[in-house]
Scaffold this active site. Structure first.
Site, mmCIF file in Angstrom:
data_model
loop_
_atom_site.group_PDB
_atom_site.id
_atom_site.type_symbol
_atom_site.label_atom_id
_atom_site.label_comp_id
_atom_site.label_asym_id
_atom_site.label_seq_id
_atom_site.Cartn_x
_atom_site.Cartn_y
_atom_site.Cartn_z
ATOM 1 N N GLY A 169 37.038 47.457 50.352
ATOM 2 C CA GLY A 169 38.166 47.045 49.502
ATOM 3 C C GLY A 169 38.921 48.270 49.036
ATOM 4 C CB ALA A 170 39.196 51.549 50.707
ATOM 5 N N GLY A 225 42.278 48.348 47.275
ATOM 6 C CA GLY A 225 42.402 47.497 46.086
ATOM 7 C C GLY A 225 42.480 48.297 44.795
ATOM 8 C CB ILE A 253 37.971 48.321 41.565
ATOM 9 C CG1 ILE A 253 38.111 47.171 40.554
ATOM 10 C CG2 ILE A 253 36.721 49.137 41.257
ATOM 11 C CD1 ILE A 253 36.954 46.189 40.516
ATOM 12 C CD GLN A 269 31.494 44.100 53.309
ATOM 13 O OE1 GLN A 269 31.012 44.401 52.224
ATOM 14 N NE2 GLN A 269 32.804 44.086 53.519
ATOM 15 C CB VAL A 295 31.739 46.637 42.530
ATOM 16 C CG1 VAL A 295 32.783 46.429 41.441
ATOM 17 C CG2 VAL A 295 31.015 47.966 42.319
ATOM 18 N N GLY A 296 31.844 43.786 43.956
ATOM 19 C CA GLY A 296 32.635 42.565 44.201
ATOM 20 C C GLY A 296 31.912 41.334 43.666
ATOM 21 C CG ASP A 339 28.750 43.189 32.054
ATOM 22 O OD1 ASP A 339 29.790 42.581 31.794
ATOM 23 O OD2 ASP A 339 28.245 43.213 33.194
ATOM 24 N NE ARG A 364 34.179 44.668 30.108
ATOM 25 C CZ ARG A 364 34.290 43.810 31.109
ATOM 26 N NH1 ARG A 364 33.324 42.935 31.358
ATOM 27 N NH2 ARG A 364 35.372 43.792 31.857
ATOM 28 C CG HIS A 401 29.342 41.107 36.119
ATOM 29 N ND1 HIS A 401 29.756 41.758 34.984
ATOM 30 C CD2 HIS A 401 30.463 40.806 36.809
ATOM 31 C CE1 HIS A 401 31.074 41.849 34.997
ATOM 32 N NE2 HIS A 401 31.533 41.279 36.095
HETATM 33 P P1 NAX Z 1 41.808 43.797 44.553
HETATM 34 O O1 NAX Z 1 42.265 42.475 45.029
HETATM 35 O O2 NAX Z 1 42.779 44.728 43.942
HETATM 36 O O3 NAX Z 1 41.119 44.567 45.759
HETATM 37 C C1 NAX Z 1 40.170 43.970 46.572
HETATM 38 C C2 NAX Z 1 40.356 44.560 47.953
HETATM 39 O O4 NAX Z 1 39.306 44.061 48.763
HETATM 40 C C3 NAX Z 1 41.681 44.158 48.605
HETATM 41 O O5 NAX Z 1 42.374 45.334 48.996
HETATM 42 C C4 NAX Z 1 41.251 43.314 49.801
HETATM 43 O O6 NAX Z 1 42.098 43.502 50.922
HETATM 44 C C5 NAX Z 1 39.860 43.868 50.052
HETATM 45 N N1 NAX Z 1 38.997 42.961 50.799
HETATM 46 C C6 NAX Z 1 38.959 41.604 50.788
HETATM 47 N N2 NAX Z 1 38.056 41.157 51.675
HETATM 48 C C7 NAX Z 1 37.492 42.245 52.234
HETATM 49 C C8 NAX Z 1 36.514 42.452 53.232
HETATM 50 N N3 NAX Z 1 35.923 41.410 53.831
HETATM 51 N N4 NAX Z 1 36.178 43.704 53.564
HETATM 52 C C9 NAX Z 1 36.762 44.756 52.986
HETATM 53 N N5 NAX Z 1 37.732 44.650 52.056
HETATM 54 C C10 NAX Z 1 38.082 43.407 51.678
HETATM 55 O O7 NAX Z 1 40.556 43.541 43.580
HETATM 56 P P2 NAX Z 1 39.857 44.535 42.567
HETATM 57 O O8 NAX Z 1 40.509 44.412 41.237
HETATM 58 O O9 NAX Z 1 39.735 45.865 43.181
HETATM 59 O O10 NAX Z 1 38.414 43.819 42.416
HETATM 60 C C11 NAX Z 1 37.479 43.828 43.465
HETATM 61 C C12 NAX Z 1 36.237 43.032 43.122
HETATM 62 O O11 NAX Z 1 35.565 43.558 41.973
HETATM 63 C C13 NAX Z 1 36.521 41.570 42.745
HETATM 64 O O12 NAX Z 1 35.572 40.734 43.358
HETATM 65 C C14 NAX Z 1 36.310 41.561 41.246
HETATM 66 O O13 NAX Z 1 35.995 40.279 40.758
HETATM 67 C C15 NAX Z 1 35.187 42.525 41.101
HETATM 68 N N6 NAX Z 1 34.912 43.032 39.762
HETATM 69 C C16 NAX Z 1 33.627 43.273 39.431
HETATM 70 C C17 NAX Z 1 33.270 43.730 38.184
HETATM 71 C C18 NAX Z 1 31.830 43.943 37.834
HETATM 72 O O14 NAX Z 1 31.548 44.309 36.684
HETATM 73 N N7 NAX Z 1 30.872 43.762 38.733
HETATM 74 C C19 NAX Z 1 34.280 43.951 37.126
HETATM 75 C C20 NAX Z 1 35.658 44.091 37.654
HETATM 76 C C21 NAX Z 1 35.987 43.166 38.797
HETATM 77 O O15 NAX Z 1 36.249 41.903 38.271
#
Ligand code: NAX
Length: 325
Positions: A11-12, A14, A16, A112, A128-129, A157, A160, A185
């Site tokens: 998700g490079a 994106g 985060i 993955q 993280v996702g 968390d 925070r 989480h």
């Molecule tokens: P973004 O939508 O900005 O970025 C995600 C990226 O992942 C996109 O660029 C997308 O093209 C890419 N992607 C989608 N499917 C993919 C795949 N199969 N292989 C590789 N890349 C792929 O989201 P972002 O704000 O960066 O958040 C990413 C993830 O982190 C989300 O699932 C979000 O819910 C999660 N989080 C987790 C947190 C935690 O504490 N564990 C907190 C923050 C966040 O909510």
């Protein structure tokens, strides 16, 4: 200079990752003498944006950045990596529930997990996702690299909770230690207000306001992600990236004596949790990527109720994805 450390980030392109990559490349995480080779995974529609991120990384002229590979193939991204930070997936949008997220994101972690078999023998995977605990379970069950190599992020968390306790007590964040976020989480997580310490003393003694600790404190931590989405119109990004790197550093550096950190790891039955659930525990690490669960922490009956609730939620999530395990 030493051999480059190889770090995959999914998700490079994106939000985060945009806050993770520059800190990894700059030497801020592995130090000024350790070159970093980045291996970046995205889906085809995001490759153009990822090219832009690569241009910016190069434009920083970081002396520690030894190389960057970009790919839309997980096997290529994970080939030979020492760390894999699995961010790529959809973030929760306004009104979206965890069930929606599981349906959208779970299948990503099957492929993955398999692709992680190409990683270096010392690989550590940080998920993280979201829903990160269950995505981590899916990746772990589809991979042969070893259950102890996987962890999911509870650190946002933890951070925070520590920040809120510091503010309430008028002390520094550094003085808030021994914070554990039990379980998932999710908004059923249990931020442990009974074992956390402030300046070495139980928070319950230092803060005094037990009603706040058991009520508003816990609710605020549990709902912080949703509150950020409401305020910003987008989910936490910079703070999530910071937490992912804190998580990595907690595994890469020895835990301070007497303290612990929160991460979700594969249960071996500690605290009565089902074996193999990815459960948020208090952990220590000698700093070589390995970890140990801190056992024997006391819990009141009230806390045990919170613990059971979040444990049941993770059991339900496991049931939901059983076809992917
Ligand atoms: P973004 O939508 O900005 O970025 C995600 C990226 O992942 C996109 O660029 C997308 O093209 C890419 N992607 C989608 N499917 C993919 C795949 N199969 N292989 C590789 N890349 C792929 O989201 P972002 O704000 O960066 O958040 C990413 C993830 O982190 C989300 O699932 C979000 O819910 C999660 N989080 C987790 C947190 C935690 O504490 N564990 C907190 C923050 C966040 O909510």
């Amino acid at each position: 200079m030493a051999n480059p450390i190889r770090v995959a980030v999914t998700g490079a392109a994106g939000n985060i990752s945009y806050s993770i990559l520059f800190r990894l490349a700059s030497g801020a995480i592995f130090g000024p003498d350790r070159p970093v080779h980045l291996k970046l995974l995205e889906i085809p529609p995001a490759m153009k944006a990822l090219n832009g991120v690569v241009m910016e990384l190069n434009d920083c002229a970081f002396p520690t950045l030894a190389g960057i590979d970009i790919t839309d193939k997980a096997e290529t991204a994970f080939d030979g990596v020492n760390w894999a930070i699995l961010v790529g997936s959809k973030p929760r949008g306004p009104g979206m529930e965890r069930g929606d997220l599981i349906r959208e994101n779970g299948p990503i972690f099957v492929g993955q997990g398999k692709a992680l078999n190409k990683a270096a023998s010392d690989v550590r995977c940080i998920v993280v996702g979201n829903p990160c605990n269950t995505n981590c379970l899916i990746a772990m069950k589809n991979s042969d690299v070893g259950n102890d190599r996987f962890s999911a992020m509870m650190r946002l968390d933890q951070n925070r909770a520590q920040s809120l306790l510091a503010e309430k007590s008028g002390r520094t964040v550094k003085e808030v230690t021994n914070m554990v976020i039990w379980g998932n989480h999710s908004n059923n997580q249990y931020p442990d207000c009974e074992n956390v310490r402030i300046g070495g003393k139980p928070a319950t003694e230092v803060i005094g306001d037990k009603e706040w600790l058991l009520g508003d404190f816990i609710k605020t931590v549990q709902n912080r992600g949703a509150d950020v989405i409401k305020a910003r119109g987008a989910s936490s990004a910079a703070s999530a990236a910071n937490a992912a790197l804190d998580h990595l550093l907690s595994l890469a550096r020895p835990t301070a004596a007497g303290d612990w950190f929160s991460a979700a790891v594969c249960s071996d039955g500690q605290y009565g949790v089902d074996k193999e659930l990815i459960f948020g525990y208090p952990l220590t690490s000698p700093g070589d990527g390995t970890w140990k669960v801190v056992e024997g922490l006391p819990m009141s009956d009230w806390a045990k109720g919170k613990f059971e609730k979040v444990l049941n939620e993770l059991r339900e999530e496991r049931e939901f994805v059983k076809g992917l395990l």
